[in-house]
Write a protein that holds these residues in place. Structure first.
Motif, PDB file in Angstrom:
ATOM      1  N   TYR A   4      -2.240   4.898  10.530  1.00  0.00           N
ATOM      2  CA  TYR A   4      -3.170   5.639   9.441  1.00  0.00           C
ATOM      3  C   TYR A   4      -2.524   7.135   9.311  1.00  0.00           C
ATOM      4  O   TYR A   4      -2.521   7.651  10.391  1.00  0.00           O
ATOM      5  CB  TYR A   4      -4.546   5.472   9.970  1.00  0.00           C
ATOM      6  CG  TYR A   4      -5.191   3.968   9.907  1.00  0.00           C
ATOM      7  CD1 TYR A   4      -5.754   3.718   8.662  1.00  0.00           C
ATOM      8  CD2 TYR A   4      -5.138   3.270  10.795  1.00  0.00           C
ATOM      9  CE1 TYR A   4      -6.116   2.592   8.607  1.00  0.00           C
ATOM     10  CE2 TYR A   4      -5.631   2.223  10.797  1.00  0.00           C
ATOM     11  CZ  TYR A   4      -6.345   1.741   9.600  1.00  0.00           C
ATOM     12  OH  TYR A   4      -6.687   0.457   9.511  1.00  0.00           O
ATOM     13  N   CYS A   9      -5.267  15.519   0.613  1.00  0.00           N
ATOM     14  CA  CYS A   9      -4.996  15.207  -0.980  1.00  0.00           C
ATOM     15  C   CYS A   9      -4.884  16.565  -1.675  1.00  0.00           C
ATOM     16  O   CYS A   9      -4.912  16.343  -2.977  1.00  0.00           O
ATOM     17  CB  CYS A   9      -6.295  14.252  -1.349  1.00  0.00           C
ATOM     18  SG  CYS A   9      -7.860  15.014  -1.455  1.00  0.00           S
ATOM     19  N   ASP A  17       6.237  13.790   4.975  1.00  0.00           N
ATOM     20  CA  ASP A  17       5.451  12.698   4.954  1.00  0.00           C
ATOM     21  C   ASP A  17       6.126  11.478   4.145  1.00  0.00           C
ATOM     22  O   ASP A  17       6.030  10.480   4.643  1.00  0.00           O
ATOM     23  CB  ASP A  17       3.970  12.836   4.170  1.00  0.00           C
ATOM     24  CG  ASP A  17       3.016  13.889   4.742  1.00  0.00           C
ATOM     25  OD1 ASP A  17       3.269  13.980   6.026  1.00  0.00           O
ATOM     26  OD2 ASP A  17       2.448  14.484   4.280  1.00  0.00           O
ATOM     27  N   THR A  32      -1.331   2.607   6.295  1.00  0.00           N
ATOM     28  CA  THR A  32      -2.154   3.082   5.230  1.00  0.00           C
ATOM     29  C   THR A  32      -2.521   4.559   5.104  1.00  0.00           C
ATOM     30  O   THR A  32      -2.296   5.251   6.061  1.00  0.00           O
ATOM     31  CB  THR A  32      -3.827   2.650   5.695  1.00  0.00           C
ATOM     32  OG1 THR A  32      -3.693   1.107   5.851  1.00  0.00           O
ATOM     33  CG2 THR A  32      -4.774   2.938   4.305  1.00  0.00           C
ATOM     34  N   ILE A  33      -2.283   5.131   4.002  1.00  0.00           N
ATOM     35  CA  ILE A  33      -2.366   6.482   3.792  1.00  0.00           C
ATOM     36  C   ILE A  33      -3.956   6.663   3.746  1.00  0.00           C
ATOM     37  O   ILE A  33      -4.792   6.002   2.733  1.00  0.00           O
ATOM     38  CB  ILE A  33      -1.557   6.851   2.543  1.00  0.00           C
ATOM     39  CG1 ILE A  33      -0.218   6.638   2.373  1.00  0.00           C
ATOM     40  CG2 ILE A  33      -1.787   8.330   2.334  1.00  0.00           C
ATOM     41  CD1 ILE A  33       0.454   6.390   1.108  1.00  0.00           C
ATOM     42  N   VAL A  34      -4.315   7.661   4.318  1.00  0.00           N
ATOM     43  CA  VAL A  34      -5.672   8.139   4.357  1.00  0.00           C
ATOM     44  C   VAL A  34      -5.732   9.749   3.905  1.00  0.00           C
ATOM     45  O   VAL A  34      -5.255  10.369   4.579  1.00  0.00           O
ATOM     46  CB  VAL A  34      -6.334   8.196   5.683  1.00  0.00           C
ATOM     47  CG1 VAL A  34      -7.705   8.455   5.727  1.00  0.00           C
ATOM     48  CG2 VAL A  34      -6.218   6.539   6.382  1.00  0.00           C
ATOM     49  N   PHE A  35      -6.096   9.647   2.498  1.00  0.00           N
ATOM     50  CA  PHE A  35      -6.192  11.002   1.993  1.00  0.00           C
ATOM     51  C   PHE A  35      -7.286  11.797   2.668  1.00  0.00           C
ATOM     52  O   PHE A  35      -8.300  11.189   2.171  1.00  0.00           O
ATOM     53  CB  PHE A  35      -6.086  10.772   0.461  1.00  0.00           C
ATOM     54  CG  PHE A  35      -4.883  10.202  -0.092  1.00  0.00           C
ATOM     55  CD1 PHE A  35      -3.925  11.355  -0.251  1.00  0.00           C
ATOM     56  CD2 PHE A  35      -4.735   9.063  -0.695  1.00  0.00           C
ATOM     57  CE1 PHE A  35      -2.643  11.010  -0.756  1.00  0.00           C
ATOM     58  CE2 PHE A  35      -3.636   8.766  -0.957  1.00  0.00           C
ATOM     59  CZ  PHE A  35      -2.287   9.506  -1.184  1.00  0.00           C
ATOM     60  N   LEU A  50      -3.530  11.533  -6.832  1.00  0.00           N
ATOM     61  CA  LEU A  50      -3.125  10.395  -6.506  1.00  0.00           C
ATOM     62  C   LEU A  50      -1.907   9.846  -7.487  1.00  0.00           C
ATOM     63  O   LEU A  50      -0.761   9.186  -7.002  1.00  0.00           O
ATOM     64  CB  LEU A  50      -3.967   9.241  -6.830  1.00  0.00           C
ATOM     65  CG  LEU A  50      -5.191   9.185  -5.957  1.00  0.00           C
ATOM     66  CD1 LEU A  50      -6.503   8.316  -6.292  1.00  0.00           C
ATOM     67  CD2 LEU A  50      -4.549   8.714  -4.636  1.00  0.00           C
ATOM     68  N   TYR A  53       1.295  11.287  -6.084  1.00  0.00           N
ATOM     69  CA  TYR A  53       1.842  10.317  -4.746  1.00  0.00           C
ATOM     70  C   TYR A  53       2.464   9.094  -5.323  1.00  0.00           C
ATOM     71  O   TYR A  53       3.600   8.686  -4.973  1.00  0.00           O
ATOM     72  CB  TYR A  53       0.773  10.110  -4.006  1.00  0.00           C
ATOM     73  CG  TYR A  53       0.869  11.184  -2.719  1.00  0.00           C
ATOM     74  CD1 TYR A  53       1.576  10.876  -1.685  1.00  0.00           C
ATOM     75  CD2 TYR A  53      -0.086  12.254  -2.981  1.00  0.00           C
ATOM     76  CE1 TYR A  53       1.362  11.882  -0.684  1.00  0.00           C
ATOM     77  CE2 TYR A  53       0.003  13.357  -1.900  1.00  0.00           C
ATOM     78  CZ  TYR A  53       0.841  12.968  -0.634  1.00  0.00           C
ATOM     79  OH  TYR A  53       0.723  14.046   0.323  1.00  0.00           O
ATOM     80  N   ARG A  54       1.818   8.527  -6.270  1.00  0.00           N
ATOM     81  CA  ARG A  54       2.312   7.368  -6.836  1.00  0.00           C
ATOM     82  C   ARG A  54       3.757   7.733  -7.703  1.00  0.00           C
ATOM     83  O   ARG A  54       4.769   6.752  -7.163  1.00  0.00           O
ATOM     84  CB  ARG A  54       1.438   6.903  -8.100  1.00  0.00           C
ATOM     85  CG  ARG A  54       0.210   6.139  -7.511  1.00  0.00           C
ATOM     86  CD  ARG A  54      -0.318   5.347  -8.742  1.00  0.00           C
ATOM     87  NE  ARG A  54      -1.645   4.574  -8.447  1.00  0.00           N
ATOM     88  CZ  ARG A  54      -2.679   4.868  -8.207  1.00  0.00           C
ATOM     89  NH1 ARG A  54      -3.172   6.204  -8.952  1.00  0.00           N
ATOM     90  NH2 ARG A  54      -3.865   4.277  -7.809  1.00  0.00           N
ATOM     91  N   PHE A  67      -4.028   2.747   0.285  1.00  0.00           N
ATOM     92  CA  PHE A  67      -4.553   4.184   0.586  1.00  0.00           C
ATOM     93  C   PHE A  67      -6.113   4.061   0.505  1.00  0.00           C
ATOM     94  O   PHE A  67      -6.850   3.431  -0.103  1.00  0.00           O
ATOM     95  CB  PHE A  67      -3.870   5.176  -0.395  1.00  0.00           C
ATOM     96  CG  PHE A  67      -4.566   5.001  -1.790  1.00  0.00           C
ATOM     97  CD1 PHE A  67      -5.668   5.605  -2.262  1.00  0.00           C
ATOM     98  CD2 PHE A  67      -3.853   4.194  -2.739  1.00  0.00           C
ATOM     99  CE1 PHE A  67      -6.137   5.520  -3.574  1.00  0.00           C
ATOM    100  CE2 PHE A  67      -4.138   4.338  -3.827  1.00  0.00           C
ATOM    101  CZ  PHE A  67      -5.479   4.702  -4.423  1.00  0.00           C
TER     102      PHE A  67
END
Length: 92
Positions: A4, A9, A17, A32-35, A50, A53-54, A67
């Motif tokens: 994780y 965010c 990262d 899993t990305i945990v914002f 988001l 990041y995308r 995420f």
């Protein structure tokens, strides 16, 4: 079983990262990305975060990693995170 990766965010994607995500994927480690700190942004700001990041990930990833948007203060994302952990644990 799963890593994780906690990411604030409120900030743009950091090279460190993104490099760590590439390293995890390159070594076959699911993650899993945990914002975090989602409560500090309104919905529009979250969507922009988001999207950044995308955009950063889509240049090298065929499929984006999962995420979860979270907030420790508001408890947001807690159920989703615990559910994912349970599902992963049950696979083993």
């Amino acid at each position: 079983m799963n890593v994780y990766l906690l990411v604030d965010c409120r900030h743009d994607p950091l090279d460190i990262d993104l490099e760590f995500m590439e390293w995890l994927a390159g070594n076959g480690l699911p993650f899993t990305i945990v914002f975090t700190k989602a409560d500090k942004l309104n919905r529009q700001e979250r969507n922009r975060s988001l999207a950044r990041y995308r955009k950063a990930l889509e240049s090298t990833w065929e499929e984006l990693p999962p995420f979860i948007m979270t907030s420790a203060e508001a408890g947001e994302g807690k159920k989703e995170l615990l559910l994912e952990m349970k599902e992963i644990r049950n696979r083993f």
